[in-house]
Design an enzyme around this catalytic site. Structure first.
Site, PDB file in Angstrom:
ATOM      1  N   LYS A  22      46.367 -80.318 -58.243  1.00  0.00           N
ATOM      2  CA  LYS A  22      46.544 -80.061 -56.804  1.00  0.00           C
ATOM      3  C   LYS A  22      45.758 -78.822 -56.392  1.00  0.00           C
ATOM      4  O   LYS A  22      45.030 -78.825 -55.401  1.00  0.00           O
ATOM      5  CB  LYS A  22      48.010 -79.848 -56.483  1.00  0.00           C
ATOM      6  N   ASN A  23      45.870 -77.748 -57.178  1.00  0.00           N
ATOM      7  CA  ASN A  23      45.287 -76.470 -56.753  1.00  0.00           C
ATOM      8  C   ASN A  23      43.790 -76.374 -57.000  1.00  0.00           C
ATOM      9  O   ASN A  23      43.164 -75.380 -56.628  1.00  0.00           O
ATOM     10  CB  ASN A  23      46.032 -75.308 -57.410  1.00  0.00           C
ATOM     11  N   CYS A 115      56.162 -68.612 -47.034  1.00  0.00           N
ATOM     12  CA  CYS A 115      57.039 -69.660 -47.556  1.00  0.00           C
ATOM     13  C   CYS A 115      58.154 -68.957 -48.335  1.00  0.00           C
ATOM     14  O   CYS A 115      58.188 -67.741 -48.446  1.00  0.00           O
ATOM     15  CB  CYS A 115      56.259 -70.612 -48.440  1.00  0.00           C
ATOM     16  N   ARG A 120      53.025 -64.138 -48.341  1.00  0.00           N
ATOM     17  CA  ARG A 120      51.692 -64.791 -48.418  1.00  0.00           C
ATOM     18  C   ARG A 120      50.691 -64.179 -47.441  1.00  0.00           C
ATOM     19  O   ARG A 120      50.185 -64.839 -46.537  1.00  0.00           O
ATOM     20  CB  ARG A 120      51.813 -66.303 -48.202  1.00  0.00           C
ATOM     21  N   ASP A 306      53.602 -70.400 -61.511  1.00  0.00           N
ATOM     22  CA  ASP A 306      53.989 -71.762 -61.112  1.00  0.00           C
ATOM     23  C   ASP A 306      54.773 -72.500 -62.189  1.00  0.00           C
ATOM     24  O   ASP A 306      55.246 -73.612 -61.940  1.00  0.00           O
ATOM     25  CB  ASP A 306      52.745 -72.581 -60.742  1.00  0.00           C
ATOM     26  N   ARG A 398      54.972 -82.894 -52.652  1.00  0.00           N
ATOM     27  CA  ARG A 398      53.777 -82.124 -52.282  1.00  0.00           C
ATOM     28  C   ARG A 398      52.885 -81.906 -53.490  1.00  0.00           C
ATOM     29  O   ARG A 398      51.664 -81.854 -53.364  1.00  0.00           O
ATOM     30  CB  ARG A 398      54.183 -80.751 -51.733  1.00  0.00           C
TER      31      ARG A 398
HETATM   32  C1  EPZ Z   1      47.465 -70.040 -55.327  1.00  0.00           C
HETATM   33  O1  EPZ Z   1      48.088 -69.537 -54.164  1.00  0.00           O
HETATM   34  C2  EPZ Z   1      48.220 -71.320 -55.663  1.00  0.00           C
HETATM   35  N1  EPZ Z   1      48.142 -72.263 -54.554  1.00  0.00           N
HETATM   36  C3  EPZ Z   1      49.691 -70.997 -55.949  1.00  0.00           C
HETATM   37  O2  EPZ Z   1      50.326 -72.216 -56.343  1.00  0.00           O
HETATM   38  C4  EPZ Z   1      49.747 -70.016 -57.111  1.00  0.00           C
HETATM   39  O3  EPZ Z   1      51.093 -69.666 -57.371  1.00  0.00           O
HETATM   40  C5  EPZ Z   1      48.948 -68.766 -56.783  1.00  0.00           C
HETATM   41  O4  EPZ Z   1      47.582 -69.109 -56.409  1.00  0.00           O
HETATM   42  C6  EPZ Z   1      48.924 -67.846 -57.990  1.00  0.00           C
HETATM   43  O5  EPZ Z   1      48.174 -66.738 -57.782  1.00  0.00           O
HETATM   44  C7  EPZ Z   1      46.996 -72.982 -54.362  1.00  0.00           C
HETATM   45  O6  EPZ Z   1      46.022 -72.831 -55.097  1.00  0.00           O
HETATM   46  C8  EPZ Z   1      47.007 -73.960 -53.240  1.00  0.00           C
HETATM   47  P1  EPZ Z   1      47.219 -65.726 -54.397  1.00  0.00           P
HETATM   48  P2  EPZ Z   1      47.368 -68.326 -53.340  1.00  0.00           P
HETATM   49  O7  EPZ Z   1      46.361 -65.381 -53.251  1.00  0.00           O
HETATM   50  O8  EPZ Z   1      45.920 -68.328 -53.560  1.00  0.00           O
HETATM   51  C9  EPZ Z   1      48.953 -61.621 -52.926  1.00  0.00           C
HETATM   52  C10 EPZ Z   1      51.962 -73.906 -56.247  1.00  0.00           C
HETATM   53  O9  EPZ Z   1      53.181 -73.949 -56.496  1.00  0.00           O
HETATM   54  N2  EPZ Z   1      47.919 -61.689 -51.895  1.00  0.00           N
HETATM   55  O10 EPZ Z   1      46.596 -65.861 -55.741  1.00  0.00           O
HETATM   56  O11 EPZ Z   1      47.886 -68.351 -51.947  1.00  0.00           O
HETATM   57  C11 EPZ Z   1      50.013 -62.691 -52.754  1.00  0.00           C
HETATM   58  O12 EPZ Z   1      51.007 -62.281 -51.837  1.00  0.00           O
HETATM   59  C12 EPZ Z   1      51.384 -72.726 -55.487  1.00  0.00           C
HETATM   60  O13 EPZ Z   1      51.127 -74.796 -56.575  1.00  0.00           O
HETATM   61  C13 EPZ Z   1      47.712 -60.571 -51.079  1.00  0.00           C
HETATM   62  O14 EPZ Z   1      48.367 -59.548 -51.222  1.00  0.00           O
HETATM   63  O15 EPZ Z   1      48.011 -67.075 -54.077  1.00  0.00           O
HETATM   64  C14 EPZ Z   1      50.546 -62.825 -54.162  1.00  0.00           C
HETATM   65  O16 EPZ Z   1      51.477 -61.798 -54.397  1.00  0.00           O
HETATM   66  C15 EPZ Z   1      52.440 -71.674 -55.163  1.00  0.00           C
HETATM   67  N3  EPZ Z   1      46.743 -60.646 -50.115  1.00  0.00           N
HETATM   68  C16 EPZ Z   1      49.312 -62.586 -55.041  1.00  0.00           C
HETATM   69  O17 EPZ Z   1      48.373 -61.913 -54.195  1.00  0.00           O
HETATM   70  C17 EPZ Z   1      45.974 -61.766 -49.937  1.00  0.00           C
HETATM   71  O18 EPZ Z   1      45.094 -61.756 -49.046  1.00  0.00           O
HETATM   72  C18 EPZ Z   1      48.655 -63.853 -55.563  1.00  0.00           C
HETATM   73  O19 EPZ Z   1      48.443 -64.691 -54.450  1.00  0.00           O
HETATM   74  C19 EPZ Z   1      46.211 -62.885 -50.771  1.00  0.00           C
HETATM   75  C20 EPZ Z   1      47.182 -62.811 -51.746  1.00  0.00           C
END
Ligand code: EPZ
Length: 420
Positions: A22-23, A115, A120, A306, A398
């Site tokens: 998915k990701n 969420c 996020r 995850d 999803r």
């Molecule tokens: C991706 O989300 C995945 N989703 C998530 O999977 C996964 O848990 C996550 O990466 C892991 O890092 C998809 O790929 C669609 P991040 P993403 O930006 O990219 C902080 C699932 O269950 N952050 O890597 O949105 C954020 O708050 C989902 O399949 C900032 O601070 O996650 C978090 O603490 C859930 N500022 C950390 O970084 C930003 O601009 C990692 O978030 C962006 C993120």
């Protein structure tokens, strides 16, 4: 809203084929916006998030056709305004921002909602795209971006919780059509980033270093159509591996990549689970008595956030005390209160959950809250004595392709109950 009715106590046995990730497929679908030519994506999982992303691309003017696990997309003519309600509902849709900016020099997409697992934010996405020369404002719930010409830049993308996966995807995609060279430091190293880079390279992009913390992108004038097969879903593989161990069964994973979820395999072995390679297949069975282990979620190649909820169920079965620490998201323990209804003893202490394992679980009605917590509740229902009803399983649909059918094929006593 559909539910899953589960009779516990049945060990899982047999083979399961792991679907496409998915990701990986979501950012790859967004990347098709970078060219007016046709792209074809194979091994795309049949998920609501995938059809959702297809609807978003259609709302932008692309033609999208999904035929089983293959998706054809052609963004010949595009508007830069996505459907507010569609985009707001799915966090992953934020990754259309970079491609739209690179292709059209402007974009207006709804700010993706938070969420249950955390706020996020998108500050790192904004930092990266502004470094490439974009001006970005937030106007009445929309992210509005303009960039007459994107220019390559050196960008540090590390945040308070480490790298950002979709932030890295957005900046990498935008940089493919920028003038000059972009270097992303503290880039996400997840296999899904490498898969996206492979697709972009097939489209004619010049990218090196994907999968490492430093990615270099040399901008080109335009990209062309490409065909690509998505990597298998490492989180689905981890979920089935944990389910096999938790139900004390023996399951063969087909089509999975062991090198994509090594941290999970390592922790399962530490917990006493036998994991063997038979050619391309991975065989999981519970070996000796389960042992408690401590887990801390980290950016790749550490233990994936995850898979945290699913692993917590296994630790609830392991006699002794396990500590699960969540370092990526600020509130990813929604499953703890639902697991307590089945008789577990888990106390949340800040970023950690203290799991006192080895207590018997008995079935009850429980509520799914997010995608991965839902998977954990299904695993718990398959272990708990008696009947468990997992409500709101739209979360599951999803991110897991036909999970109830796959589990039934492995012997699980599980029925989908469709609410009128
Ligand atoms: C991706 O989300 C995945 N989703 C998530 O999977 C996964 O848990 C996550 O990466 C892991 O890092 C998809 O790929 C669609 P991040 P993403 O930006 O990219 C902080 C699932 O269950 N952050 O890597 O949105 C954020 O708050 C989902 O399949 C900032 O601070 O996650 C978090 O603490 C859930 N500022 C950390 O970084 C930003 O601009 C990692 O978030 C962006 C993120």
């Amino acid at each position: 809203m559909d539910s899953l009715l589960i009779q516990g106590g049945v060990p899982l046995h047999g083979e399961v084929t792991i679907s496409g990730a998915k990701n990986a497929v979501l950012p790859i679908m967004a990347a098709t916006l970078l060219t007016a030519e046709k792209c074809v994506i194979h091994r795309a999982p049949n998920l609501t998030d995938v059809s959702f992303m297809g609807d978003i691309l259609k709302s932008l003017g692309a033609t999208v056709s999904i035929d089983g696990n293959s998706i054809s997309i052609q963004a010949a003519r595009l508007t830069g305004v996505g459907d507010y309600d569609l985009i707001r509902k799915m966090r992953g849709s934020i990754c259309i921002l970079g491609p739209l900016l690179a292709r059209l020099h402007h974009a207006r997409v709804s700010l993706p909602g938070g969420c249950v697992i955390g706020s996020r934010p998108i500050d790192l996405h904004r930092k990266g795209l502004e470094a490439l020369g974009a001006t970005i404002t937030i106007e009445s719930g929309y992210v509005v971006a303009h960039a007459p010409q994107l220019e390559g830049a050196d960008i540090f993308l590390g945040g308070r919780a480490g790298p950002t996966v979709l932030g890295t995807a957005n900046v990498m995609m935008a940089a493919t059509l920028a003038k000059g060279t972009t270097v992303i430091e503290s880039a996400a190293c997840e296999p899904e980033i490498t898969d996206l880079a492979d697709f972009l390279i097939a489209m004619g992009a010049k990218i090196t270093g994907a999968g490492s913390p430093t990615i270099r992108i040399h901008g080109v004038d335009q990209l062309h159509g490409a065909e690509h097969e998505v990597i298998p879903d490492r989180i689905e593989a981890a979920t089935f591996a944990i389910a096999a161990a938790a139900t004390n069964g023996e399951v063969t994973l087909k089509g999975a990549r062991a090198d994509h979820f090594g941290a999970v395999i390592d922790k399962l072995r530490e917990a006493g689970v036998k994991i063997d390679r038979r050619g391309p297949d991975i065989v999981i069975k519970r070996g000796s008595e389960l042992k408690p282990v401590d887990v801390t979620t980290m950016p790749y190649s550490g233990f994936p956030t995850d898979a945290q909820a699913q692993m917590m169920v296994l630790m609830a079965l392991s006699p002794g005390t396990s500590i699960m620490t969540e370092r990526i998201f600020e509130s990813r323990f929604m499953h703890v209160s639902e697991l307590a209804r089945l008789g577990t003893d888990i106390a949340i202490e800040g970023p950690s959950s203290i799991v006192k394992g080895g207590r018997p679980m008995s079935g009850a009605p429980i509520m799914a809250s997010d995608l991965r917590a839902s998977a954990a509740l299904v695993i718990a229902g398959m272990v708990a004595r008696g009947e468990t009803l997992v409500n709101r399983i739209y979360h599951l649909d999803r991110g897991y392709e036909n999970i109830d059918t796959k589990l039934k094929m492995l012997g699980a006593k599980i029925e989908r109950v469709e609410e009128p």
